[in-house]
Write a protein that holds these residues in place. Structure first.
Motif, PDB file in Angstrom:
ATOM      1  N   ASN A  92       1.465   7.007  -6.589  1.00 46.85           N
ATOM      2  CA  ASN A  92       0.365   7.918  -6.892  1.00 46.85           C
ATOM      3  C   ASN A  92       0.755   9.365  -6.641  1.00 46.85           C
ATOM      4  O   ASN A  92       0.232  10.293  -7.265  1.00 46.85           O
ATOM      5  CB  ASN A  92      -0.877   7.568  -6.078  1.00 46.85           C
ATOM      6  CG  ASN A  92      -1.536   6.291  -6.532  1.00 46.85           C
ATOM      7  OD1 ASN A  92      -1.321   5.837  -7.661  1.00 46.85           O
ATOM      8  ND2 ASN A  92      -2.336   5.693  -5.666  1.00 46.85           N
ATOM      9  N   GLN A 110       0.832  -1.204   0.000  1.00 43.31           N
ATOM     10  CA  GLN A 110       0.000   0.000   0.000  1.00 43.31           C
ATOM     11  C   GLN A 110       0.866   1.253   0.000  1.00 43.31           C
ATOM     12  O   GLN A 110       0.562   2.240  -0.684  1.00 43.31           O
ATOM     13  CB  GLN A 110      -0.930   0.012   1.213  1.00 43.31           C
ATOM     14  CG  GLN A 110      -2.085  -0.947   1.118  1.00 43.31           C
ATOM     15  CD  GLN A 110      -2.964  -0.917   2.350  1.00 43.31           C
ATOM     16  OE1 GLN A 110      -2.654  -0.245   3.344  1.00 43.31           O
ATOM     17  NE2 GLN A 110      -4.073  -1.660   2.313  1.00 43.31           N
ATOM     18  N   SER A 119       2.375   1.709  -3.485  1.00 46.74           N
ATOM     19  CA  SER A 119       1.369   2.188  -4.443  1.00 46.74           C
ATOM     20  C   SER A 119       0.991   3.637  -4.142  1.00 46.74           C
ATOM     21  O   SER A 119       0.721   4.415  -5.057  1.00 46.74           O
ATOM     22  CB  SER A 119       0.147   1.295  -4.431  1.00 46.74           C
ATOM     23  OG  SER A 119      -0.552   1.404  -3.215  1.00 46.74           O
ATOM     24  N   HIS A 120       0.989   4.019  -2.878  1.00 45.79           N
ATOM     25  CA  HIS A 120       0.658   5.393  -2.501  1.00 45.79           C
ATOM     26  C   HIS A 120       1.764   6.341  -2.948  1.00 45.79           C
ATOM     27  O   HIS A 120       1.495   7.452  -3.378  1.00 45.79           O
ATOM     28  CB  HIS A 120       0.431   5.462  -0.985  1.00 45.79           C
ATOM     29  CG  HIS A 120      -0.338   6.655  -0.550  1.00 45.79           C
ATOM     30  ND1 HIS A 120      -1.638   6.888  -0.936  1.00 45.79           N
ATOM     31  CD2 HIS A 120       0.014   7.719   0.238  1.00 45.79           C
ATOM     32  CE1 HIS A 120      -2.055   8.003  -0.404  1.00 45.79           C
ATOM     33  NE2 HIS A 120      -1.061   8.527   0.310  1.00 45.79           N
ATOM     34  N   LYS A 121       3.033   5.897  -2.830  1.00 46.44           N
ATOM     35  CA  LYS A 121       4.150   6.723  -3.274  1.00 46.44           C
ATOM     36  C   LYS A 121       4.097   6.915  -4.780  1.00 46.44           C
ATOM     37  O   LYS A 121       4.388   8.004  -5.281  1.00 46.44           O
ATOM     38  CB  LYS A 121       5.492   6.077  -2.897  1.00 46.44           C
ATOM     39  CG  LYS A 121       5.853   6.214  -1.457  1.00 46.44           C
ATOM     40  CD  LYS A 121       7.233   5.594  -1.182  1.00 46.44           C
ATOM     41  CE  LYS A 121       7.592   5.689   0.267  1.00 46.44           C
ATOM     42  NZ  LYS A 121       8.893   5.040   0.547  1.00 46.44           N
TER      43      LYS A 121
END
Length: 94
Positions: free
Chosen positions: A92, A85, A88-90
């Motif tokens: 984004n 997570q 994937s957040h980085k």
């Protein structure tokens, strides 16, 4: 041709042989022995008791270890999900 009872050839008492039906056991049955209660002859009672306590403690420790390993696997799974997570957040944010 007449059939001859083979048992009558060897014994005059034919009532000894069972010809069918249920077998009636008149002999006393031996008690069932618990396999976990085996104690070698060269081990005295005190040593045997100590061994039993040791084995019980060993089983409890093994059970605790298995439980801790299972919890560790669960935490590793959670950790890997959180790392995915974060990655994937980085991505984004970029």
């Amino acid at each position: 041709m007449d059939r001859i009872n083979e048992h009558s050839l060897y014994s005059s008492n034919t009532s000894v042989y069972q010809t069918g039906g249920f077998k009636s056991s008149k002999s006393p049955k031996s008690p069932k022995k618990n396999k976990s209660s085996y104690r070698p002859g060269d081990v005295d009672g005190e040593t045997s008791t100590a061994l039993d306590k040791f084995r019980k403690a060993n089983r409890e420790l093994k059970r605790d270890l298995d439980k801790a390993l299972q919890q560790l696997q669960g935490e590793k799974l959670k950790n890997s999900k959180l790392e995915k997570q974060i990655k994937s957040h980085k991505l984004n944010l970029i």
